[in-house]
Enzyme design. Structure first.
Site, short mmCIF file in Angstrom:
data_model
loop_
_atom_site.label_atom_id
_atom_site.label_comp_id
_atom_site.label_asym_id
_atom_site.label_seq_id
_atom_site.Cartn_x
_atom_site.Cartn_y
_atom_site.Cartn_z
N ARG A 56 0.82 -1.22 0.00
CA ARG A 56 0.00 0.00 0.00
C ARG A 56 0.85 1.27 0.00
O ARG A 56 0.38 2.34 -0.37
CB ARG A 56 -0.99 -0.03 1.16
N GLU A 93 4.71 -10.41 14.09
CA GLU A 93 4.12 -10.96 15.31
C GLU A 93 4.38 -12.47 15.38
O GLU A 93 4.74 -13.01 16.41
CB GLU A 93 2.62 -10.66 15.30
P1 AMP Z 1 4.71 -2.51 11.45
O1 AMP Z 1 5.94 -3.13 10.84
O2 AMP Z 1 4.23 -3.21 12.67
O3 AMP Z 1 4.87 -1.01 11.65
O4 AMP Z 1 3.53 -2.72 10.41
C1 AMP Z 1 3.48 -1.92 9.29
C2 AMP Z 1 3.03 -2.64 8.07
O5 AMP Z 1 1.94 -3.50 8.33
C3 AMP Z 1 2.56 -1.64 7.04
O6 AMP Z 1 2.98 -2.06 5.76
C4 AMP Z 1 1.05 -1.64 7.18
O7 AMP Z 1 0.45 -1.54 5.92
C5 AMP Z 1 0.72 -2.94 7.85
N1 AMP Z 1 -0.16 -2.83 9.03
C6 AMP Z 1 0.17 -3.08 10.31
N2 AMP Z 1 -0.87 -2.94 11.13
C7 AMP Z 1 -1.90 -2.58 10.35
C8 AMP Z 1 -3.29 -2.28 10.61
N3 AMP Z 1 -3.84 -2.33 11.83
N4 AMP Z 1 -4.06 -1.92 9.56
C9 AMP Z 1 -3.54 -1.86 8.31
N5 AMP Z 1 -2.27 -2.15 8.01
C10 AMP Z 1 -1.45 -2.50 9.01
#
Ligand code: AMP
Length: 173
Positions: A56, A93
């Site tokens: 995205r 996770e």
């Molecule tokens: P992080 O590495 O935990 O910061 O997760 C970021 C990535 O996961 C990004 O590419 C986001 O598009 C996706 N992502 C994580 N959590 C969500 C959420 N609650 N809703 C939508 N996309 C998420």
């Protein structure tokens, strides 16, 4: 223009307990999409390349690269890029994942901005910073449409300027 109504909460997606921030309403609204790209572009100085995170991030990255008139560099999941790449593994996770960029996509000292739709724990963005730095380019700033508050993403990226358009609480389904 309030962009908040264009990000929809989808409870229990992609699995139980997660509230997914769905940006498809924003994508379906040309004025809101254009406004979000314009606002993101206004938050930082024009870089010499935009590094966009699969998938995205590609939407906003494309808009920003066009707005600034600079190259777009996709950071892709492992195995998608055809040329020689540099790689970074990062934790999810459950388990881990790998991001890559083409080894010839950036040059040493080149100032770049990294972009994605959502900042959660910051693991994906931090891996992308490491990719940029493997090529000795300079991560000037990171841009996100949405920051999910309380997940430590901003703290994890504390050495870099982070700009977001919408700071949203993590909700439970
Ligand atoms: P992080 O590495 O935990 O910061 O997760 C970021 C990535 O996961 C990004 O590419 C986001 O598009 C996706 N992502 C994580 N959590 C969500 C959420 N609650 N809703 C939508 N996309 C998420």
């Amino acid at each position: 223009m309030d962009l908040r109504p264009f990000v929809r909460d989808v409870p229990d997606f992609p699995r139980k307990g997660v509230v997914f921030k769905d940006i498809t309403p924003l994508l379906a609204h040309p004025r809101a999409l254009a406004e979000s790209v314009r606002r993101l572009a206004g938050r930082v100085l024009r870089p010499e390349a935009v590094v966009a995170i699969e998938s995205r991030g590609f939407v906003f990255g494309t808009g920003l690269a066009l707005e600034w008139g600079v190259p777009l560099v996709p950071a892709r999941k492992f195995g998608k890029l055809p040329g020689r790449t540099v790689r970074e593994v990062y934790s999810l996770e459950y388990g881990e994942d790998t991001l890559e960029i083409h080894a010839d996509a950036l040059r040493p000292g080149q100032p770049v901005v990294i972009v994605d739709d959502v900042l959660a724990t910051g693991g994906t963005a931090a891996a992308t910073v490491r990719l940029v730095e493997q090529l000795e380019a300079k991560a000037m700033a990171l841009l996100f449409l949405v920051e999910l508050l309380g997940l430590g993403g901003r703290e994890r990226l504390a050495s870099y300027p982070v700009e977001v358009l919408l700071e949203l609480p993590v909700t439970t389904p």
